[in-house]
Motif scaffolding. Structure first.
Motif, PDB file in Angstrom:
ATOM      1  N   MET B   1       0.857  -1.200   0.000  1.00 18.72           N
ATOM      2  CA  MET B   1       0.000   0.000   0.000  1.00 18.72           C
ATOM      3  C   MET B   1       0.887   1.242   0.000  1.00 18.72           C
ATOM      4  N   PRO B   2       0.625   2.196  -0.879  1.00 16.42           N
ATOM      5  CA  PRO B   2       1.422   3.423  -0.851  1.00 16.42           C
ATOM      6  C   PRO B   2       1.227   4.151   0.487  1.00 16.42           C
ATOM      7  N   THR B   3       2.163   5.002   0.820  1.00 19.64           N
ATOM      8  CA  THR B   3       2.037   5.761   2.066  1.00 19.64           C
ATOM      9  C   THR B   3       0.844   6.712   1.967  1.00 19.64           C
ATOM     10  N   ALA B   4       0.411   7.200   3.123  1.00 22.19           N
ATOM     11  CA  ALA B   4      -0.736   8.120   3.154  1.00 22.19           C
ATOM     12  C   ALA B   4      -0.435   9.364   2.320  1.00 22.19           C
ATOM     13  N   GLU B   5       0.819   9.788   2.343  1.00 25.66           N
ATOM     14  CA  GLU B   5       1.184  10.990   1.592  1.00 25.66           C
ATOM     15  C   GLU B   5       1.015  10.743   0.085  1.00 25.66           C
ATOM     16  N   VAL B   6       1.498   9.571  -0.357  1.00 24.17           N
ATOM     17  CA  VAL B   6       1.361   9.235  -1.778  1.00 24.17           C
ATOM     18  C   VAL B   6      -0.112   9.109  -2.138  1.00 24.17           C
ATOM     19  N   GLU B   7      -0.882   8.473  -1.255  1.00 21.76           N
ATOM     20  CA  GLU B   7      -2.310   8.309  -1.534  1.00 21.76           C
ATOM     21  C   GLU B   7      -2.997   9.662  -1.670  1.00 21.76           C
ATOM     22  N   ASN B   8      -2.648  10.584  -0.796  1.00 21.15           N
ATOM     23  CA  ASN B   8      -3.268  11.913  -0.867  1.00 21.15           C
ATOM     24  C   ASN B   8      -2.900  12.628  -2.157  1.00 21.15           C
ATOM     25  N   GLU B   9      -1.633  12.496  -2.542  1.00 23.72           N
ATOM     26  CA  GLU B   9      -1.203  13.142  -3.788  1.00 23.72           C
ATOM     27  C   GLU B   9      -1.904  12.511  -4.988  1.00 23.72           C
ATOM     28  N   LEU B  10      -2.067  11.182  -4.936  1.00 22.80           N
ATOM     29  CA  LEU B  10      -2.777  10.508  -6.032  1.00 22.80           C
ATOM     30  C   LEU B  10      -4.211  11.006  -6.116  1.00 22.80           C
ATOM     31  N   ARG B  11      -4.885  11.093  -4.968  1.00 18.12           N
ATOM     32  CA  ARG B  11      -6.281  11.564  -4.960  1.00 18.12           C
ATOM     33  C   ARG B  11      -6.374  12.970  -5.550  1.00 18.12           C
ATOM     34  N   ARG B  12      -5.460  13.806  -5.117  1.00 18.11           N
ATOM     35  CA  ARG B  12      -5.502  15.212  -5.546  1.00 18.11           C
ATOM     36  C   ARG B  12      -5.244  15.311  -7.057  1.00 18.11           C
ATOM     37  N   THR B  13      -4.233  14.611  -7.519  1.00 17.65           N
ATOM     38  CA  THR B  13      -3.855  14.735  -8.935  1.00 17.65           C
ATOM     39  C   THR B  13      -4.889  14.088  -9.846  1.00 17.65           C
ATOM     40  N   LEU B  14      -5.412  12.944  -9.431  1.00 16.54           N
ATOM     41  CA  LEU B  14      -6.456  12.303 -10.245  1.00 16.54           C
ATOM     42  C   LEU B  14      -7.702  13.183 -10.313  1.00 16.54           C
ATOM     43  N   ALA B  15      -8.046  13.808  -9.190  1.00 13.85           N
ATOM     44  CA  ALA B  15      -9.232  14.678  -9.175  1.00 13.85           C
ATOM     45  C   ALA B  15      -9.023  15.871 -10.112  1.00 13.85           C
ATOM     46  N   ARG B  16      -7.835  16.443 -10.081  1.00 12.73           N
ATOM     47  CA  ARG B  16      -7.542  17.576 -10.982  1.00 12.73           C
ATOM     48  C   ARG B  16      -7.618  17.135 -12.436  1.00 12.73           C
ATOM     49  N   THR B  17      -7.076  15.957 -12.695  1.00 12.73           N
ATOM     50  CA  THR B  17      -7.060  15.468 -14.077  1.00 12.73           C
ATOM     51  C   THR B  17      -8.478  15.192 -14.569  1.00 12.73           C
ATOM     52  N   ALA B  18      -9.277  14.541 -13.726  1.00 21.29           N
ATOM     53  CA  ALA B  18     -10.659  14.238 -14.121  1.00 21.29           C
ATOM     54  C   ALA B  18     -11.443  15.531 -14.343  1.00 21.29           C
ATOM     55  N   ALA B  19     -11.164  16.536 -13.514  1.00 20.42           N
ATOM     56  CA  ALA B  19     -11.858  17.819 -13.655  1.00 20.42           C
ATOM     57  C   ALA B  19     -11.413  18.547 -14.922  1.00 20.42           C
TER      58      ALA B  19
END
Lengths: 189, 216
Positions: B1-19
């Motif tokens: 499992m990626p670290t919480a920091e990586v997970e947060n960055e993934l969530r943020r970047t994927l959300a920006r990309t989808a938007a």
């Protein structure tokens, strides 16, 4: 189902399609990196849902069923071409450093087109794990159910995918254009 | 499992990309205007691509530069014919991948499919669909040499799979075609009720194999 005779079912399907289209389009966009391909995927998804609408309409979460169809369409396309690269395994040692690198690389993403390109370099399965887990925010167990694998495989794939993304984003060799559909659907990089 | 920091960055970047899906509203409108009525055929539309500029549309839409440059090259493999208008690739397992760049030369496509083991009929719809008329009505044109294959509705999804032939490609499975049956593709760029003429409609359905329809 004969929609000509069942206007209520038709209206119900149209309501479902209107409500589900945004999330499906965005999921398709993340999975393919291209708006037109996302639209094609959602169209195919709606066609398949429509064929089974009598059954789907009774489900608690028809949108989740549609999302599963969409993800499987991408994965099936890649499998059929059978040129999918094996997922790149990071070495066991140094995973902390890899995680730090991934976080740093992701934090510095300014160009979303570049991120879409990097995402497209992952295997479709790796992409699906990231999109379902971190964009759709599904629990690990639900992602595993959709992909037909164990929860452990989901977390392992997520780690490898994040590491691979970091590698790609920090690599100096990037194309000037977005990848082609064929590359995306094949999982070629 | 990626670290919480990586997970947060993934969530943020994927959300920006989808938007950042800029044409989402138009895509949604087109999707919701289409007809998903389950019928004998499967509708496959190429959104926003005209018959005359399909190639250009794909190049612009996908940001490609090499697709049509390679389209004029001679095939390097005997099972692989690549022409300017469409691409047919017979795969090792017998599956045939079809991508259509511009819907021209239906007779040539028909010949190619038959040569690759698909008993096929490929035709242009000679008329214009009326507003509200389902795309599946494309197959009911006067003089259509093909007749419906009884019971083909359930088998058709096994014969043709994949996505749109105009972008991701569709797969034809000759081994799934029932004995005595063939597959007919009817196409039109006259889908007038779908926001003007910028759409190509393509319907496939299973038909009875016959000399005047599928060649044998």
């Amino acid at each position: 189902m004969d929609w000509a005779r069942d206007a209520a079912a038709k209206r119900q399907f149209e309501g479902f399609a209107a409500a589900a289209s945004d999330a499906l389009l965005r999921t398709g966009y993340l999975m393919t990196g291209d708006g037109r391909d996302a639209e094609d995927l959602v169209q195919e998804t709606f066609l398949r849902v429509a064929r089974r609408w009598n059954r789907v309409r009774t489900m608690d979460h028809p949108a989740a069923y549609a999302r599963r169809i969409l993800i499987n369409l991408v994965l099936q396309n890649a499998e059929r071409r059978s040129r999918q690269k094996a997922e790149l395994a990071l070495p066991d040692a140094g995973s902390d450093a890899a995680d730090q690198g991934a976080a740093r690389a992701l934090r510095h993403v300014d160009d979303l087109a570049e991120f879409r390109w990097a995402l497209a370099q992952l295997t479709p399965r790796q992409r699906a794990v990231l999109v379902l887990r971190y964009w759709a925010d599904l629990p690990v167990g639900e992602v595993a159910d959709i992909l037909g694998c164990s929860p452990g495989a989901v977390t392992g794939t997520a780690s490898r995918a994040a590491g691979r993304l970091a590698e790609i984003l920090t690599s100096r060799e990037r194309p000037a254009t977005t990848p082609s559909t064929r590359q995306i659907m094949d999982g070629e990089s | 499992m990626p670290t919480a920091e990586v997970e947060n960055e993934l969530r943020r970047t994927l959300a920006r990309t989808a938007a950042g899906f800029e044409s989402l509203d138009q895509a949604r409108q087109r999707l919701l205007q289409r007809d998903y009525h389950p019928g004998r055929g499967t509708r496959r539309l190429a959104a926003g691509i005209t018959a005359g500029t399909a190639g250009l549309g794909l190049v612009l839409g996908l940001g490609l530069s090499g697709v049509f440059g390679s389209a004029s090259r001679q095939p390097s493999h005997p099972a692989h014919a690549q022409l300017a208008d469409w691409t047919v690739v017979k795969q090792a397992d017998g599956t045939v991948l079809v991508r259509i760049h511009e819907f021209r030369d239906p007779a040539g496509l028909q010949r190619r499919l038959r040569a690759d083991g698909v008993p096929a009929s490929v035709v242009f719809f000679p008329g214009t669909l009326r507003p509200g008329e389902p795309l599946t009505d494309l197959v009911h044109f006067k003089g259509n040499p093909c007749q419906e294959y009884s019971g083909g509705e359930s088998q058709a999804p096994k014969v043709v799979t994949g996505g749109s032939p105009f972008t991701v490609g569709m797969f034809l499975h000759p081994s799934a075609v029932p004995a005595g049956a063939g597959v007919q593709f009817v196409a039109t760029s006259n889908v007038g009720y779908q926001q003007g003429p910028q759409h190509i409609g393509l319907v496939e359905w299973l038909v009875q194999a016959a000399a005047q329809c599928t060649g044998s």
